[in-house]
Design a protein around this motif. Structure first.
Motif, PDB file in Angstrom:
ATOM      1  N   HIS A  72       0.866  -1.180   0.000  1.00  0.00           N
ATOM      2  CA  HIS A  72       0.000   0.000   0.000  1.00  0.00           C
ATOM      3  C   HIS A  72       0.900   1.225   0.000  1.00  0.00           C
ATOM      4  N   ARG A  73       0.299   2.407  -0.149  1.00  0.00           N
ATOM      5  CA  ARG A  73       1.119   3.621  -0.230  1.00  0.00           C
ATOM      6  C   ARG A  73       0.585   4.699   0.716  1.00  0.00           C
ATOM      7  N   ALA A  74       0.242   4.270   1.930  1.00  0.00           N
ATOM      8  CA  ALA A  74      -0.276   5.230   2.908  1.00  0.00           C
ATOM      9  C   ALA A  74       0.761   6.310   3.220  1.00  0.00           C
ATOM     10  N   SER A  85       3.624  16.589  -4.536  1.00  0.00           N
ATOM     11  CA  SER A  85       2.671  16.240  -5.585  1.00  0.00           C
ATOM     12  C   SER A  85       2.891  14.793  -6.035  1.00  0.00           C
ATOM     13  N   TYR A  86       1.882  14.235  -6.699  1.00  0.00           N
ATOM     14  CA  TYR A  86       1.962  12.870  -7.241  1.00  0.00           C
ATOM     15  C   TYR A  86       3.164  12.756  -8.174  1.00  0.00           C
ATOM     16  N   GLU A  87       3.352  13.791  -9.018  1.00  0.00           N
ATOM     17  CA  GLU A  87       4.480  13.763  -9.969  1.00  0.00           C
ATOM     18  C   GLU A  87       5.827  13.819  -9.254  1.00  0.00           C
ATOM     19  N   GLY A 135       0.903  -4.101 -14.811  1.00  0.00           N
ATOM     20  CA  GLY A 135       1.534  -2.789 -14.809  1.00  0.00           C
ATOM     21  C   GLY A 135       2.352  -2.465 -13.578  1.00  0.00           C
ATOM     22  N   TYR A 136       2.469  -3.427 -12.637  1.00  0.00           N
ATOM     23  CA  TYR A 136       3.341  -3.219 -11.482  1.00  0.00           C
ATOM     24  C   TYR A 136       4.459  -4.278 -11.459  1.00  0.00           C
ATOM     25  N   GLY A 137       4.614  -4.979 -12.599  1.00  0.00           N
ATOM     26  CA  GLY A 137       5.685  -5.972 -12.687  1.00  0.00           C
ATOM     27  C   GLY A 137       6.862  -5.373 -13.446  1.00  0.00           C
ATOM     28  N   ALA A 168       3.240  -0.953 -20.172  1.00  0.00           N
ATOM     29  CA  ALA A 168       3.668   0.437 -20.412  1.00  0.00           C
ATOM     30  C   ALA A 168       2.998   1.374 -19.400  1.00  0.00           C
ATOM     31  N   HIS A 169       3.241   1.084 -18.128  1.00  0.00           N
ATOM     32  CA  HIS A 169       2.637   1.865 -17.037  1.00  0.00           C
ATOM     33  C   HIS A 169       3.657   2.835 -16.458  1.00  0.00           C
ATOM     34  N   ALA A 170       4.907   2.406 -16.382  1.00  0.00           N
ATOM     35  CA  ALA A 170       5.983   3.251 -15.844  1.00  0.00           C
ATOM     36  C   ALA A 170       7.293   2.704 -16.393  1.00  0.00           C
ATOM     37  N   LEU A 233      -6.233   3.644 -23.239  1.00  0.00           N
ATOM     38  CA  LEU A 233      -5.105   4.476 -22.814  1.00  0.00           C
ATOM     39  C   LEU A 233      -5.446   5.319 -21.596  1.00  0.00           C
ATOM     40  N   HIS A 234      -4.510   5.369 -20.622  1.00  0.00           N
ATOM     41  CA  HIS A 234      -4.551   6.380 -19.558  1.00  0.00           C
ATOM     42  C   HIS A 234      -4.113   7.685 -20.229  1.00  0.00           C
ATOM     43  N   ALA A 235      -5.039   8.578 -20.463  1.00  0.00           N
ATOM     44  CA  ALA A 235      -4.745   9.753 -21.282  1.00  0.00           C
ATOM     45  C   ALA A 235      -5.160  11.042 -20.587  1.00  0.00           C
ATOM     46  N   GLU A 236      -4.319  12.059 -20.740  1.00  0.00           N
ATOM     47  CA  GLU A 236      -4.676  13.411 -20.301  1.00  0.00           C
ATOM     48  C   GLU A 236      -5.082  13.442 -18.821  1.00  0.00           C
ATOM     49  N   GLN A 237      -4.380  12.661 -17.994  1.00  0.00           N
ATOM     50  CA  GLN A 237      -4.681  12.677 -16.552  1.00  0.00           C
ATOM     51  C   GLN A 237      -4.051  13.891 -15.874  1.00  0.00           C
ATOM     52  N   LEU A 238      -2.771  14.159 -16.195  1.00  0.00           N
ATOM     53  CA  LEU A 238      -2.041  15.228 -15.510  1.00  0.00           C
ATOM     54  C   LEU A 238      -1.682  16.367 -16.456  1.00  0.00           C
ATOM     55  N   ASP A 256      -9.024   6.985 -20.796  1.00  0.00           N
ATOM     56  CA  ASP A 256      -9.407   7.026 -19.386  1.00  0.00           C
ATOM     57  C   ASP A 256      -8.714   8.168 -18.638  1.00  0.00           C
ATOM     58  N   HIS A 257      -9.396   8.744 -17.684  1.00  0.00           N
ATOM     59  CA  HIS A 257      -9.010   9.916 -16.860  1.00  0.00           C
ATOM     60  C   HIS A 257      -9.527  11.200 -17.526  1.00  0.00           C
ATOM     61  N   LEU A 258      -8.702  11.790 -18.460  1.00  0.00           N
ATOM     62  CA  LEU A 258      -9.179  12.853 -19.371  1.00  0.00           C
ATOM     63  C   LEU A 258      -9.396  14.228 -18.754  1.00  0.00           C
ATOM     64  N   THR A 308     -13.661   2.682 -10.721  1.00  0.00           N
ATOM     65  CA  THR A 308     -12.979   3.008  -9.457  1.00  0.00           C
ATOM     66  C   THR A 308     -11.523   3.400  -9.664  1.00  0.00           C
ATOM     67  N   ASP A 309     -10.853   2.819 -10.707  1.00  0.00           N
ATOM     68  CA  ASP A 309      -9.392   2.953 -10.838  1.00  0.00           C
ATOM     69  C   ASP A 309      -8.697   2.363  -9.605  1.00  0.00           C
ATOM     70  N   LEU A 310      -9.357   1.460  -8.909  1.00  0.00           N
ATOM     71  CA  LEU A 310      -8.816   0.877  -7.674  1.00  0.00           C
ATOM     72  C   LEU A 310      -7.317   0.587  -7.810  1.00  0.00           C
ATOM     73  N   GLY A 313      -2.114   3.902  -5.253  1.00  0.00           N
ATOM     74  CA  GLY A 313      -1.560   5.247  -5.239  1.00  0.00           C
ATOM     75  C   GLY A 313      -2.608   6.319  -5.416  1.00  0.00           C
ATOM     76  N   SER A 314      -3.089   6.455  -6.649  1.00  0.00           N
ATOM     77  CA  SER A 314      -3.960   7.580  -6.978  1.00  0.00           C
ATOM     78  C   SER A 314      -5.430   7.340  -6.649  1.00  0.00           C
ATOM     79  N   SER A 315      -5.808   6.087  -6.324  1.00  0.00           N
ATOM     80  CA  SER A 315      -7.235   5.846  -6.109  1.00  0.00           C
ATOM     81  C   SER A 315      -7.495   4.581  -5.290  1.00  0.00           C
TER      82      SER A 315
HETATM   83  O1  NIG Z   1      -4.829   5.121 -13.158  1.00  0.00           O
HETATM   84  N1  NIG Z   1      -2.169   6.947 -13.929  1.00  0.00           N
HETATM   85  C1  NIG Z   1      -1.546   5.912 -13.879  1.00  0.00           C
HETATM   86  N2  NIG Z   1      -1.906   4.789 -13.259  1.00  0.00           N
HETATM   87  C2  NIG Z   1      -2.792   4.731 -12.150  1.00  0.00           C
HETATM   88  C3  NIG Z   1      -2.096   5.062 -10.894  1.00  0.00           C
HETATM   89  C4  NIG Z   1      -1.289   3.950 -10.443  1.00  0.00           C
HETATM   90  C5  NIG Z   1      -0.562   4.217  -9.157  1.00  0.00           C
HETATM   91  O2  NIG Z   1      -0.406   5.372  -8.710  1.00  0.00           O
HETATM   92  O3  NIG Z   1      -0.147   3.204  -8.603  1.00  0.00           O
HETATM   93  C6  NIG Z   1      -4.029   5.549 -12.360  1.00  0.00           C
HETATM   94  O4  NIG Z   1      -4.244   6.615 -11.741  1.00  0.00           O
END
Ligand code: NIG
Ligand code: FE
Length: 397
Positions: A72-74, A85-87, A135-137, A168-170, A233-238, A256-258, A308-310, A313-315
């Motif tokens: 977890h990322r508490a 910030s998240y970034e 996406g976390y491997g 292609a998550h990170a 695609l995770h697009a235009e989130q930030l 997704d996000h947008l 949910t984007d469960l 980190g971000s959700s």
């Molecule tokens: O959908 N934006 C990128 N991926 C996830 C966050 C994943 C994380 O922070 O662990 C999202 O917000």
């Protein structure tokens, strides 16, 4: 089974509300639905469940989750509350990469066990179909491990799982500054192997300054299409990276996000019928202030889904009905749009034609709610008025 005395939200045209309704099931399919007064004689002898006026909706579909992960990322939650910030957290090696470290260290069995707790929570909010991303491997083997764990969820829980390849998550530390090499040496090989093993339903990526550019992603999406797999695609989130238009050019199921989506991005999505998946849990958690352009998406006729984007980190949000509430209160969706977003439009975001509405021949995945109007599902905050779920024609509670 025959369900009687229901208030039905069929989601066939808006709510598609029918009072005093019945639904006849045949095995794992819906056989008939309509007003009780019109029930054909052939169904009247079936085992009957009188739902006493309760609301019945399609089983909810959570079309964007990262439910398989370790840790977890508490601590990051605390850091953000102190102003980071998240970034900034991501650039200093935390964020997604800290979950990568934990996920690489976990076995497939451990990842499955961790996911099952979260799946229980989603099911308690009415979910009968869930999408789960890797996406976390970020190595070939660890991405496959995540996908295999996700594919085992239905062996243990009454839920349908669709798996999305998100290598292609990170950019992992060993490829720092070399996104193109990571795509060709890890993302594409894990995609090929995963597809050969039958582990992948769709391909996703994170298009962002802290992740991949559209140029980095072009070979991956070309490979997905060559393998016959749909993309999203995770697009235009930030920030606006032109990701949604890029995804639309590849016939994406969803973007997704947008939050930072441009008018050009909206036009591109409208032209291809790409679903806008909005993720209010991430907006809320990151205390984002830029709203996704909901009114413009609506005006352009872009179908909107809510998920949910469960993720850790971000959700860290494990209730789809709470996501619906947030979509209404934070983004001004109507409760009808929010429910379409977790039923008919969520099915479309996953390329599924056999669910998300209540109509003959579709899957018999239903929710029975202690509610008498569908707006109640969005209106309550953190309440789970779920009375029972029907999964594949069986009452599973
Ligand atoms: O959908 N934006 C990128 N991926 C996830 C966050 C994943 C994380 O922070 O662990 C999202 O917000
Ligand atoms: Fe996500």
């Amino acid at each position: 089974m025959l369900l009687t005395h229901a208030t039905l939200a069929t989601m066939t045209a808006g709510y598609g509300l029918i009072r005093d309704a019945a639904v006849a099931l045949d095995g794992d399919r819906i056989a008939w639905t309509g007003p009780m007064a019109d029930l054909p004689a052939e169904h009247s002898g079936q085992t009957t469940l009188n739902v006493q006026g309760r609301l019945i909706t399609p089983g909810l579909i959570d079309c964007h989750t990262h439910a398989v992960h370790a840790g977890h990322r508490a601590a990051e939650f605390e850091m953000r509350l102190q102003g980071a910030s998240y970034e900034e957290i991501a650039r200093s090696g935390g964020g997604i990469l800290s979950t990568v470290t934990a996920t690489r260290a976990a076995s497939e069995a451990e990842l499955l066990a961790f996911a099952l707790t979260r799946i229980d929570q989603l099911m308690a909010s009415g979910v009968t179909t869930v999408e789960v991303k890797s996406g976390y491997g970020l190595t070939v083997e660890d991405e496959l491990k995540m996908l295999r764990a996700a594919r085992r969820i239905p062996d243990r829980k009454p839920i349908n799982v669709l798996t999305t390849h998100l290598a292609a998550h990170a950019i992992p530390p060993e490829y720092k500054g070399k996104p193109k090499a990571y795509i060709s040496e890890v993302a594409i090989p894990s995609l090929r192997t995963g597809q050969a093993e039958g582990l992948i339903d769709a391909v996703d990526a994170f298009c962002e300054t802290i992740a991949f550019s559209t140029e980095d992603l072009a070979p991956l999406f070309a490979e997905a299409r060559a393998l016959g797999l749909p993309v999203k695609l995770h697009a235009e989130q930030l920030s606006d990276q032109g990701g949604a238009a890029f995804a639309a050019r590849h016939g994406a199921l969803s973007a997704d996000h947008l939050e930072y989506l441009s008018p050009e991005g909206i036009a591109a999505m409208a032209a291809t019928g790409t679903v806008a998946v909005i993720l209010p849990g991430a907006f809320y958690t990151l205390r984002e202030t830029q709203l996704p352009p909901i009114a413009a998406l609506r005006a352009a006729g872009v179908p909107m889904a809510v998920a949910t984007d469960l993720n850790p980190g971000s959700s860290p949000l494990a209730s789809l009905t709470l996501a619906m509430n947030m979509a209404c209160t934070l983004f001004r969706l109507t409760p009808e749009e929010a429910l379409l977003g977790t039923t008919a439009h969520a099915a479309r975001a996953l390329g599924l034609k056999d669910r998300g509405r209540i109509a003959p021949s579709l899957r018999a995945d239903l929710c029975i709610w202690d509610a008498d109007h569908p707006a109640e599902l969005s209106y309550r905050i953190g309440a789970t008025p779920l009375h029972a779920r029907i999964f594949g024609g069986l009452l599973v509670a």
